[in-house]
Motif scaffolding. Sequence first.
Motif, mmCIF file in Angstrom:
data_model
loop_
_atom_site.group_PDB
_atom_site.id
_atom_site.type_symbol
_atom_site.label_atom_id
_atom_site.label_comp_id
_atom_site.label_asym_id
_atom_site.label_seq_id
_atom_site.Cartn_x
_atom_site.Cartn_y
_atom_site.Cartn_z
ATOM 1 N N PHE A 1 12.023 19.126 -12.486
ATOM 2 C CA PHE A 1 11.532 20.111 -13.596
ATOM 3 C C PHE A 1 13.124 20.610 -14.136
ATOM 4 O O PHE A 1 13.141 20.439 -15.447
ATOM 5 C CB PHE A 1 11.088 21.158 -13.251
ATOM 6 N N LEU A 2 13.935 21.055 -13.458
ATOM 7 C CA LEU A 2 15.274 21.588 -14.340
ATOM 8 C C LEU A 2 15.782 20.664 -14.814
ATOM 9 O O LEU A 2 16.658 21.276 -16.042
ATOM 10 C CB LEU A 2 16.011 22.692 -13.112
ATOM 11 N N SER A 3 15.999 19.656 -14.129
ATOM 12 C CA SER A 3 16.875 18.391 -14.937
ATOM 13 C C SER A 3 16.226 17.772 -15.988
ATOM 14 O O SER A 3 16.894 17.238 -16.901
ATOM 15 C CB SER A 3 17.525 17.733 -13.688
ATOM 16 N N THR A 4 14.975 17.671 -16.165
ATOM 17 C CA THR A 4 14.206 16.835 -17.016
ATOM 18 C C THR A 4 13.538 17.782 -17.834
ATOM 19 O O THR A 4 13.102 17.196 -19.202
ATOM 20 C CB THR A 4 13.220 15.801 -16.397
ATOM 21 N N GLY A 5 13.187 18.834 -17.748
ATOM 22 C CA GLY A 5 12.228 19.816 -18.400
ATOM 23 C C GLY A 5 10.693 19.141 -18.351
ATOM 24 O O GLY A 5 9.822 19.893 -19.234
ATOM 25 N N HIS A 6 10.425 18.449 -17.644
ATOM 26 C CA HIS A 6 9.018 18.118 -17.369
ATOM 27 C C HIS A 6 8.570 18.466 -15.808
ATOM 28 O O HIS A 6 9.113 18.152 -14.932
ATOM 29 C CB HIS A 6 8.849 16.551 -17.536
ATOM 30 N N ASN A 7 7.306 19.076 -15.819
ATOM 31 C CA ASN A 7 6.813 19.350 -14.760
ATOM 32 C C ASN A 7 6.211 18.204 -13.878
ATOM 33 O O ASN A 7 5.090 17.721 -14.136
ATOM 34 C CB ASN A 7 5.724 20.431 -15.028
ATOM 35 N N PRO A 8 6.797 17.724 -12.907
ATOM 36 C CA PRO A 8 6.303 16.494 -12.197
ATOM 37 C C PRO A 8 5.143 16.635 -11.506
ATOM 38 O O PRO A 8 4.534 15.840 -11.128
ATOM 39 C CB PRO A 8 7.477 16.044 -10.965
ATOM 40 N N TYR A 9 4.703 17.802 -11.263
ATOM 41 C CA TYR A 9 3.213 17.988 -10.578
ATOM 42 C C TYR A 9 2.137 17.789 -11.405
ATOM 43 O O TYR A 9 1.079 17.519 -10.969
ATOM 44 C CB TYR A 9 3.279 19.445 -9.995
ATOM 45 N N ILE A 10 2.350 17.849 -12.708
ATOM 46 C CA ILE A 10 1.464 17.296 -13.678
ATOM 47 C C ILE A 10 0.877 15.918 -13.404
ATOM 48 O O ILE A 10 -0.560 15.639 -13.381
ATOM 49 C CB ILE A 10 1.728 17.579 -15.052
ATOM 50 N N THR A 11 1.544 14.974 -12.895
ATOM 51 C CA THR A 11 1.248 13.514 -12.835
ATOM 52 C C THR A 11 1.259 13.352 -11.144
ATOM 53 O O THR A 11 0.660 12.296 -10.830
ATOM 54 C CB THR A 11 2.059 12.624 -13.402
ATOM 55 N N ASP A 12 1.342 14.566 -10.546
ATOM 56 C CA ASP A 12 1.390 14.295 -8.972
ATOM 57 C C ASP A 12 0.320 15.093 -8.379
ATOM 58 O O ASP A 12 0.451 16.366 -8.251
ATOM 59 C CB ASP A 12 2.811 14.700 -8.220
ATOM 60 N N ALA A 13 -0.882 14.571 -8.455
ATOM 61 C CA ALA A 13 -2.124 15.381 -7.864
ATOM 62 C C ALA A 13 -1.830 16.114 -6.421
ATOM 63 O O ALA A 13 -2.606 17.122 -6.168
ATOM 64 C CB ALA A 13 -3.447 14.506 -7.791
ATOM 65 N N SER A 14 -0.839 15.571 -5.631
ATOM 66 C CA SER A 14 -0.720 16.394 -4.377
ATOM 67 C C SER A 14 -0.600 17.797 -4.435
ATOM 68 O O SER A 14 -0.786 18.641 -3.517
ATOM 69 C CB SER A 14 0.460 15.725 -3.659
ATOM 70 N N CYS A 15 -0.189 18.479 -5.738
ATOM 71 C CA CYS A 15 0.060 19.993 -5.883
ATOM 72 C C CYS A 15 -1.217 20.609 -6.597
ATOM 73 O O CYS A 15 -1.116 21.811 -6.611
ATOM 74 C CB CYS A 15 1.152 20.154 -6.817
ATOM 75 N N LEU A 16 -2.206 19.750 -6.653
ATOM 76 C CA LEU A 16 -3.038 20.672 -7.449
ATOM 77 C C LEU A 16 -4.052 21.660 -6.568
ATOM 78 O O LEU A 16 -4.148 22.673 -7.178
ATOM 79 C CB LEU A 16 -4.276 19.572 -8.247
ATOM 80 N N LYS A 17 -3.948 21.347 -5.553
ATOM 81 C CA LYS A 17 -4.681 22.304 -4.439
ATOM 82 C C LYS A 17 -3.940 23.619 -4.416
ATOM 83 O O LYS A 17 -4.580 24.594 -4.644
ATOM 84 C CB LYS A 17 -4.952 21.481 -3.176
ATOM 85 N N LYS A 18 -2.658 23.380 -4.057
ATOM 86 C CA LYS A 18 -1.927 24.784 -4.114
ATOM 87 C C LYS A 18 -2.013 25.401 -5.374
ATOM 88 O O LYS A 18 -1.808 26.813 -5.477
ATOM 89 C CB LYS A 18 -0.388 24.364 -3.706
ATOM 90 N N GLY A 19 -1.733 24.443 -6.402
ATOM 91 C CA GLY A 19 -1.787 25.236 -7.819
ATOM 92 C C GLY A 19 -3.096 26.011 -8.018
ATOM 93 O O GLY A 19 -3.215 27.200 -8.579
ATOM 94 N N GLU A 20 -4.299 25.401 -7.487
ATOM 95 C CA GLU A 20 -5.777 26.124 -7.903
ATOM 96 C C GLU A 20 -5.543 27.277 -7.097
ATOM 97 O O GLU A 20 -5.862 28.611 -7.330
ATOM 98 C CB GLU A 20 -6.629 25.221 -7.463
ATOM 99 N N GLN A 21 -4.956 27.307 -5.711
ATOM 100 C CA GLN A 21 -5.146 28.563 -4.995
ATOM 101 C C GLN A 21 -4.174 29.633 -5.526
ATOM 102 O O GLN A 21 -4.551 31.037 -5.589
ATOM 103 C CB GLN A 21 -4.498 28.154 -3.351
ATOM 104 N N THR A 22 -3.068 29.275 -6.033
ATOM 105 C CA THR A 22 -2.228 30.450 -6.621
ATOM 106 C C THR A 22 -2.869 30.690 -7.798
ATOM 107 O O THR A 22 -2.940 31.988 -8.091
ATOM 108 C CB THR A 22 -0.927 29.716 -6.844
ATOM 109 N N PHE A 23 -3.599 29.924 -8.789
ATOM 110 C CA PHE A 23 -4.075 30.600 -9.795
ATOM 111 C C PHE A 23 -5.326 31.447 -9.545
ATOM 112 O O PHE A 23 -5.404 32.393 -10.214
ATOM 113 C CB PHE A 23 -4.844 29.350 -10.633
ATOM 114 N N LEU A 24 -5.978 31.058 -8.396
ATOM 115 C CA LEU A 24 -7.045 32.106 -8.092
ATOM 116 C C LEU A 24 -6.422 33.342 -7.379
ATOM 117 O O LEU A 24 -7.138 34.341 -7.729
ATOM 118 C CB LEU A 24 -8.166 31.294 -7.154
ATOM 119 N N ALA A 25 -5.445 33.351 -6.809
ATOM 120 C CA ALA A 25 -4.870 34.470 -6.316
ATOM 121 C C ALA A 25 -4.007 35.517 -7.335
ATOM 122 O O ALA A 25 -4.204 36.710 -7.484
ATOM 123 C CB ALA A 25 -4.063 34.012 -5.420
ATOM 124 N N ALA A 26 -3.448 34.903 -8.548
ATOM 125 C CA ALA A 26 -2.467 35.417 -9.236
ATOM 126 C C ALA A 26 -2.800 35.451 -10.703
ATOM 127 O O ALA A 26 -2.200 36.201 -11.653
ATOM 128 C CB ALA A 26 -0.977 34.795 -9.052
#
Length: 172
Positions: free
Chosen positions: A39-64
């Motif tokens: 992300f820091l070298s390209t300016g693009h969030n790689p997790y948008i196209t890597d579904a492996s992070c969606l679960k963790k992202g959902e959990q953080t969203f629900l918590a924060a």
Amino acid sequence: RATTAQSSAADLRNVVTGEKLDLSDVLPEGKDTPGVKQFLSTGHNPYITDASCLKKGEQTFLAACSGCHGHVGEGKIGPGLADNYWTYPQNTTDVGLFSTVFGGANGQMGPHNESLTLDEMLQVTAWVRHLYTGPVGDAEWLNDEQKKTYTPYKLGETFPDNPPGLCAKSGK
Ligand code: HEM
Ligand code: CA
């Protein structure tokens, strides 16, 4: 990406003041994962196209986030995040959305650099993108190819806990 000119190193600035965000002022863990480096070298969030992070992202969203923005980003005391209206137009880019979470905006939208790791900020912003229900044509964070296959979150959709992918290496 449709706009290759934006594919430079991430220039992270507070969305309200324009001040450069201090990347040394972050939690010690999760700050140099493969995803963060990318992300820091390209300016693009790689997790948008890597579904492996969606679960963790959902959990953080629900918590924060959902307490203020609603369970699916529909808006509550904070603005809706799933539509195509943005108070800060920078939020249509990966760098802008990440910067809003990192450095905060006005009022109750505080900075998250002391409560979320850099990697978690990438995960949660990828989840915000997944919640998007507006016209795909306005999803400036997706390239033309991604726009063709974009499918927003559906209520009840679930993800495996530890799917293979970049997120397995995120450390937290
Ligand atoms: C604004 C995301 C947590 C309250 C925003 C915006 C984004 C965002 C992207 C700007 C929206 C736009 O440009 O239209 C998030 C995420 C969070 C989070 C991903 C969790 C990591 C919170 C929390 C609160 C909150 C916990 C309440 C305590 C607000 C408010 C605004 C806002 C009131 C409007 C601020 C302004 O217009 O300057 N949030 N937020 N947010 N958020 Fe959050
Ligand atoms: Ca909105």
